[in-house]
Design an enzyme around this catalytic site. Structure first.
Site, mmCIF file in Angstrom:
data_model
loop_
_atom_site.group_PDB
_atom_site.id
_atom_site.type_symbol
_atom_site.label_atom_id
_atom_site.label_comp_id
_atom_site.label_asym_id
_atom_site.label_seq_id
_atom_site.Cartn_x
_atom_site.Cartn_y
_atom_site.Cartn_z
ATOM 1 N N LYS A 44 -29.174 -27.938 -19.527
ATOM 2 C CA LYS A 44 -29.466 -28.529 -20.827
ATOM 3 C C LYS A 44 -29.994 -29.946 -20.643
ATOM 4 C CE LYS A 44 -27.729 -24.896 -22.803
ATOM 5 N NZ LYS A 44 -26.325 -24.670 -23.072
ATOM 6 N N ASP B 108 -16.119 -29.418 -22.624
ATOM 7 C CA ASP B 108 -17.429 -28.873 -22.281
ATOM 8 C C ASP B 108 -18.484 -29.862 -22.759
ATOM 9 O OD1 ASP B 108 -19.785 -27.481 -22.066
ATOM 10 O OD2 ASP B 108 -19.152 -25.748 -23.265
ATOM 11 N N TRP C 53 -20.029 -22.133 -28.969
ATOM 12 C CA TRP C 53 -19.613 -22.297 -27.570
ATOM 13 C C TRP C 53 -18.125 -22.552 -27.437
ATOM 14 C CZ3 TRP C 53 -22.365 -19.886 -24.380
ATOM 15 C CH2 TRP C 53 -23.747 -19.827 -24.511
HETATM 16 C C1 LIG Z 1 -25.438 -23.504 -23.080
HETATM 17 C C2 LIG Z 1 -24.036 -23.838 -23.254
HETATM 18 C C3 LIG Z 1 -23.027 -23.104 -22.608
HETATM 19 C C4 LIG Z 1 -23.321 -21.931 -21.727
HETATM 20 O O1 LIG Z 1 -23.818 -22.388 -20.524
HETATM 21 P P1 LIG Z 1 -24.104 -21.435 -19.281
HETATM 22 O O2 LIG Z 1 -24.379 -22.429 -18.209
HETATM 23 O O3 LIG Z 1 -25.287 -20.596 -19.657
HETATM 24 O O4 LIG Z 1 -22.914 -20.620 -19.023
HETATM 25 C C5 LIG Z 1 -21.731 -23.509 -22.796
HETATM 26 N N1 LIG Z 1 -21.413 -24.567 -23.573
HETATM 27 C C6 LIG Z 1 -22.352 -25.279 -24.222
HETATM 28 C C7 LIG Z 1 -21.942 -26.448 -25.071
HETATM 29 C C8 LIG Z 1 -23.687 -24.946 -24.078
HETATM 30 O O5 LIG Z 1 -24.630 -25.662 -24.707
#
Ligand SMILES: *Cc1c(COP(=O)(O)O)cnc(C)c1O
Length: 361
Positions: A196, A172, A102
């Site tokens: 998540k 993130d 990611w």
């Molecule tokens: C799942 C995930 C993403 C992508 O998320 P989306 O909402 O599908 O764009 C980005 N960063 C991390 C750490 C993730 O676990």
């Protein structure tokens, strides 16, 4: 049909109480005779719901007043591009800490911003991302340094953030948002997709230090953080149901005792599984122990066919979505806030039986 234990990395399991609450309110939200999916986003019903969700989030994370809370769409992936578009207009240079899939994706998307120098300031690629980057190489000015607090696929998680000598940290938090205590003041910007650990897909949260908003250039409305902030995230029709669900999750976390209580519970759950894996003769987790995630735990037997069989057998017992991400293979258990200790105990019991049957040497 009974509910199963769902170990999916995302969209992921929700707290049982939250799903029940949504079900109970589905036909008539707050005695309105309408579901929350049918109300106007200009109605008091909506505004009250959204501002309660924001306040609950502020309470949970102790978000200071000099931070704006934005409820956006597009997922974390859209942020990968819009963040450098909005917030990299002084040095025109950004640094990325590469700790896995990611963070690499974030870096790749930043390269679409024209005139921007995107620099990797640390990487654990040579270690196959089985550990984090704790020391970064910085020289000169950066608009921000980007980091992924929890690497969903590789199963690593920052507890202490690397030293950045006062540079702005953009992070993130998608996969451990509200599952691990962080100090908001350590960040310029925090963002997370909700599906998540804090709700359902369609809702993306951004927590932005207000002074950073002042340097945002003139951009199309949907891509502009300052225009979104000026309209309190209702510049166009917001994802009402997804915001509602996140609001329910925030209230649920408050009832559980807040983020610190979640973290404690997550540590206990993760420890159960790690202890099993570390003493197992069949399964192993490849991550350096100090960097192990409490949220996502990948493990393998070393034999792809046996891994697949294990996933298959687990599914029969109501232990769902344990297949590992295709880039690392094997199995992965995601133990987000909503996963109960009972679920982890059931998983460990099953894995122990599987090991007995299939040759713990
Ligand atoms: C799942 C995930 C993403 C992508 O998320 P989306 O909402 O599908 O764009 C980005 N960063 C991390 C750490 C993730 O676990």
């Amino acid at each position: 049909m009974d509910r199963v234990y769902n170990f999916s990395a995302g969209p992921a399991t929700l707290p049982h109480e939250v799903v029940l609450k949504a079900q109970a309110e589905l036909l008539s939200f707050k005695d309105s005779g309408m579901s929350v999916m049918e109300i106007s986003h200009r109605s008091d019903l909506y505004t009250t719901m959204a501002s309660e969700a924001e306040q609950d989030l502020r309470d949970l994370m102790q978000i200071p007043d000099n931070y704006e809370v934005l409820f956006l769409q597009g997922g974390a992936t859209q942020m990968f591009y819009t963040l450098p578009l909005n917030f990299a207009n002084q040095a025109h240079r950004v640094g990325y800490i590469n700790t896995g899939h990611w963070s690499e994706r974030a870096e790749e998307e930043a390269r679409y911003v024209s005139g921007l120098t995107v620099e990797e300031v640390g990487s654990s690629a040579d270690q196959h991302f089985t550990e984090l980057v704790h020391q970064v190489t910085l020289n000169g000015d950066y608009d921000f340094i980007h980091l992924t607090t929890n690497n969903t696929i590789e199963g690593t998680m920052y507890r202490d953030l690397p030293e950045l000598d006062g540079r702005t940290l953009v992070a993130d938090l998608s996969s451990n948002f509200l599952g691990q205590v962080y100090n908001v003041n350590d960040f310029g910007i925090i963002y997370a997709g909700a599906q998540k650990n804090s709700g359902i897909a369609g809702f993306t949260v951004a927590i932005v230090r207000k002074d950073l908003l002042e340097q945002v250039p003139d951009l199309p409305a949907m891509l502009s953080f300052s225009k979104q902030a000026a309209k309190h995230s209702a510049l166009n029709t917001p994802p009402v149901f997804a915001i509602y669900m996140a609001g329910l999750v925030f209230k649920w976390i408050k009832e559980q005792g807040g983020v610190a209580a979640m973290q404690k519970r997550n540590e206990a759950k993760a420890q159960l599984l790690y202890e099993f894996l570390d003493s197992s003769n069949l399964f192993r987790n490849p991550v350096v122990s100090a960097d192990r995630s409490t949220m996502n735990i990948p493990f393998v037997t070393g034999d792809a066919d046996l891994d697949a069989l294990c996933v298959q057998e687990a599914t029969k017992q109501g232990l769902m979505s344990l297949k590992g991400h295709k880039s690392v293979g094997g199995l992965r258990a995601s133990l987000y806030n909503a996963m109960t200790i009972d679920g982890v105990q059931a998983l460990v019991k099953f894995l122990g039986e599987f090991e007995k049957e299939h040759g713990g040497k």
